[in-house]
Design a protein around this motif. Sequence first.
Motif, PDB file in Angstrom:
ATOM      1  N   MET A  32     -15.461 -26.045 -23.953  1.00  0.00           N
ATOM      2  CA  MET A  32     -15.243 -27.058 -22.819  1.00  0.00           C
ATOM      3  C   MET A  32     -16.397 -28.051 -22.717  1.00  0.00           C
ATOM      4  O   MET A  32     -16.529 -29.194 -22.509  1.00  0.00           O
ATOM      5  CB  MET A  32     -14.902 -26.352 -21.762  1.00  0.00           C
ATOM      6  N   ALA A  33     -17.583 -27.040 -22.480  1.00  0.00           N
ATOM      7  CA  ALA A  33     -18.917 -27.681 -22.126  1.00  0.00           C
ATOM      8  C   ALA A  33     -19.231 -28.542 -23.271  1.00  0.00           C
ATOM      9  O   ALA A  33     -19.949 -29.590 -22.894  1.00  0.00           O
ATOM     10  CB  ALA A  33     -19.888 -26.616 -22.124  1.00  0.00           C
ATOM     11  N   GLU A  34     -19.003 -28.426 -24.399  1.00  0.00           N
ATOM     12  CA  GLU A  34     -19.383 -29.205 -25.639  1.00  0.00           C
ATOM     13  C   GLU A  34     -18.500 -30.756 -25.202  1.00  0.00           C
ATOM     14  O   GLU A  34     -18.902 -31.523 -25.937  1.00  0.00           O
ATOM     15  CB  GLU A  34     -18.891 -28.618 -26.902  1.00  0.00           C
ATOM     16  N   LEU A  35     -17.411 -30.719 -24.754  1.00  0.00           N
ATOM     17  CA  LEU A  35     -16.391 -31.626 -24.822  1.00  0.00           C
ATOM     18  C   LEU A  35     -16.880 -32.597 -23.586  1.00  0.00           C
ATOM     19  O   LEU A  35     -16.302 -33.684 -23.236  1.00  0.00           O
ATOM     20  CB  LEU A  35     -14.936 -31.073 -24.532  1.00  0.00           C
ATOM     21  N   ILE A  36     -17.752 -32.194 -22.740  1.00  0.00           N
ATOM     22  CA  ILE A  36     -18.231 -33.162 -21.324  1.00  0.00           C
ATOM     23  C   ILE A  36     -19.356 -33.877 -21.843  1.00  0.00           C
ATOM     24  O   ILE A  36     -20.608 -33.394 -22.293  1.00  0.00           O
ATOM     25  CB  ILE A  36     -18.379 -32.131 -20.474  1.00  0.00           C
ATOM     26  N   GLU A  37     -19.201 -35.129 -21.707  1.00  0.00           N
ATOM     27  CA  GLU A  37     -20.303 -36.187 -21.655  1.00  0.00           C
ATOM     28  C   GLU A  37     -21.359 -35.883 -20.675  1.00  0.00           C
ATOM     29  O   GLU A  37     -21.179 -35.841 -19.441  1.00  0.00           O
ATOM     30  CB  GLU A  37     -19.698 -37.668 -21.495  1.00  0.00           C
ATOM     31  N   PRO A  38     -22.663 -36.111 -21.249  1.00  0.00           N
ATOM     32  CA  PRO A  38     -23.778 -35.850 -20.497  1.00  0.00           C
ATOM     33  C   PRO A  38     -23.712 -37.047 -19.372  1.00  0.00           C
ATOM     34  O   PRO A  38     -23.380 -38.018 -19.544  1.00  0.00           O
ATOM     35  CB  PRO A  38     -25.066 -36.198 -21.170  1.00  0.00           C
ATOM     36  N   GLY A  39     -24.140 -36.757 -17.943  1.00  0.00           N
ATOM     37  CA  GLY A  39     -24.153 -37.762 -17.158  1.00  0.00           C
ATOM     38  C   GLY A  39     -22.994 -38.157 -16.441  1.00  0.00           C
ATOM     39  O   GLY A  39     -22.969 -39.069 -15.513  1.00  0.00           O
ATOM     40  N   SER A  40     -21.734 -37.436 -16.918  1.00  0.00           N
ATOM     41  CA  SER A  40     -20.642 -37.767 -16.508  1.00  0.00           C
ATOM     42  C   SER A  40     -20.269 -37.303 -14.937  1.00  0.00           C
ATOM     43  O   SER A  40     -20.655 -36.339 -14.680  1.00  0.00           O
ATOM     44  CB  SER A  40     -19.486 -37.613 -17.218  1.00  0.00           C
ATOM     45  N   ARG A  41     -19.131 -37.877 -14.494  1.00  0.00           N
ATOM     46  CA  ARG A  41     -18.614 -37.520 -13.178  1.00  0.00           C
ATOM     47  C   ARG A  41     -17.747 -36.253 -13.421  1.00  0.00           C
ATOM     48  O   ARG A  41     -16.532 -36.653 -14.011  1.00  0.00           O
ATOM     49  CB  ARG A  41     -18.009 -38.261 -12.127  1.00  0.00           C
ATOM     50  N   VAL A  42     -17.660 -35.000 -13.045  1.00  0.00           N
ATOM     51  CA  VAL A  42     -16.934 -33.924 -13.204  1.00  0.00           C
ATOM     52  C   VAL A  42     -16.298 -33.488 -11.930  1.00  0.00           C
ATOM     53  O   VAL A  42     -16.977 -32.674 -11.036  1.00  0.00           O
ATOM     54  CB  VAL A  42     -17.417 -32.885 -14.067  1.00  0.00           C
ATOM     55  N   LEU A  43     -14.863 -33.175 -12.220  1.00  0.00           N
ATOM     56  CA  LEU A  43     -14.200 -32.363 -11.227  1.00  0.00           C
ATOM     57  C   LEU A  43     -13.636 -31.151 -11.698  1.00  0.00           C
ATOM     58  O   LEU A  43     -12.788 -31.320 -12.690  1.00  0.00           O
ATOM     59  CB  LEU A  43     -13.038 -33.505 -10.451  1.00  0.00           C
ATOM     60  N   ASP A  44     -13.787 -30.177 -11.037  1.00  0.00           N
ATOM     61  CA  ASP A  44     -13.396 -28.670 -11.444  1.00  0.00           C
ATOM     62  C   ASP A  44     -12.323 -28.299 -10.311  1.00  0.00           C
ATOM     63  O   ASP A  44     -12.682 -27.974  -9.140  1.00  0.00           O
ATOM     64  CB  ASP A  44     -14.550 -27.793 -11.599  1.00  0.00           C
ATOM     65  N   LEU A  45     -11.109 -28.230 -10.827  1.00  0.00           N
ATOM     66  CA  LEU A  45      -9.916 -27.513  -9.742  1.00  0.00           C
ATOM     67  C   LEU A  45     -10.091 -26.148 -10.015  1.00  0.00           C
ATOM     68  O   LEU A  45      -9.378 -25.651 -11.013  1.00  0.00           O
ATOM     69  CB  LEU A  45      -8.764 -28.403 -10.065  1.00  0.00           C
TER      70      LEU A  45
END
Lengths: 378, 213
Positions: free
Chosen positions: B25-38
């Motif tokens: 999952m971490a690999e799939l997240i763009e650097p600097g993006s806005r992320v919500l974890d439910l």
Amino acid sequence: MSDSVNNQLLSTPQDFNFGPGEENALLLDCGRKLYEVNLRYEVYGKLSAKKDNAILIHHALTGDAHVAGKHSPEDRKPGWWDEMVGPGKFIDTDKYFVICSNVIGGCSGSTGPRSIDPATGKLYNLDFPVVTIADMVRAQKRLIDHLGIEKLLAVVGGSMGGMQSLEWGRLYPDMVKSVIAIATTSQLGSQSIAFNWVGSQAIRSDINFNNGEYTVNPEHGLATARMLAHITYLSDESMSRKFGRNLQDAESYSFAFKRDFAVESYLEYQGQRFVERFDANSYLYITRAIDYYDLANGGDLAEAMKSYKADLLVVSFSSDWLFTTAQSEVIVKAALANDLNCSFCEIESSYGHDAFLLEVDRLGALIRDFLHNQQEEF
Amino acid sequence: MSKKAVISPETTAEAIISRPDLRRMAELIEPGSRVLDLGCGSGEFLGFLKKRKNIRPLGVEIDADMVAECVKRGIPVIHGDLNSNLDYLQSASFDCVLLTRVLQELTNPEAVLKEVVRIGKRGLVGFINFGHIRNRWQLALAGRMPKNVALPHEWYNTPNIHLGTIRDFRDLCDSLDIEIIRSFPVGRDRSFLAANLPNLFAYACIFEIRNKK
């Protein structure tokens, strides 16, 4: 909470005056100007060289600038938030510079209805202009300027103090790193306005009130207002647990209109204690300021918070029916709509609205940790 | 919804990297993006992403103690229940919405899945595959509900009230007009089998999803 390193925190009330001339006077929401304003305030701790550790605390309706410690070692009681604020405590005065001032309109040293009107040389009484929460904040801003602080690490308050904190973030977005709003709301609902109206009526219909020109505090009306308000600070559960249907001094009912129940006796005691320390006109003015309070200014809250830059910590208490969790969530929603960094926690408590003064450990841990991270980012 | 164990920051990074699903999952997240974890628990994963990928995080968590842990970590968090209204979160206000292994604990997974693709430009959903061979084996041979490392509870006290298989999940997305952009089956040591026969050999799967509309 570990015991404080040193519980001998002593503070001295100070006065700050402004507004002698036309230009320097405080322009109020009602359109009038307040001249020769005094703000009585207290400070704790030391302002750092970088001036990055200043925290402004706001007191609630009947509170005052005396947040923590004692004025002299002989004082019977410390300040109203002494468990929260002090050396080694959650808001650690070894680390932070803490400021608290009495609101204008109050009766604890800042300019209010029982101050002398410089225009007439007499007490203002009901000639005192009706002030708003935003006016209180504008006055505090003068004090913060006077203290040479460009940006506050945090503005913190519960209940009416939370309203001021929220207003700070809107009026002075560049001067506030973070806002901690506890057991509060973005606007007063009609139920709360209704309670205030009954309290106001009780005061104004007291035989001694004399249209605000009293020489003796209209104690009966003020005590009645306080008793009513006090009920809204508790919860059904906390009252049932504390008093139940217990009788105060008797084995059975008096079959008369005496104080039979423990809860009646408690309320009377609260009312009597209150009139010893609070002025009736101030009570009218401050509850009016709360009535008029609406951060959204009659419109959309998210729109009204567009100017906001501060990070927020919003805390509610599960049994608080005066300012509910749902009302806190309205603030959270508007903050998130503006893409602000916002945290929210509902603390489980049976104490009702008063929980913000009683649930010190859980609230304190949240505030301590939030402040720590805010200072890292400052 | 919350993982009770609170891990120190030093061991957190290692613990996350050692978990194949979170690592992926971490690999799939763009650097600097806005992320919500439910269902963000103590905010470990968001803290990890903030540090490693400089994301701007927000968590939603039901457990007040976990909320306090998030605040301690400096992770903005909303104390709330995923089973109730999420309309305080604006549509398309996050680059990515994470739902890591909590879907099966929700009262209404369907509604929450719709919220994931409404709030996020895309969603990353970690899904426990009940169709894994070990579960089928236990049910077929012992005739009892499976109990193992991934599903440690008894049938009557499990928080996992909505278990399904990878195929079931695909069907649900289809019915909700949700596009599965990519999927990443997570296997234990037989990654070859998990990749080729995920419904049988992947114990979990990560789905990258978005709204078709």
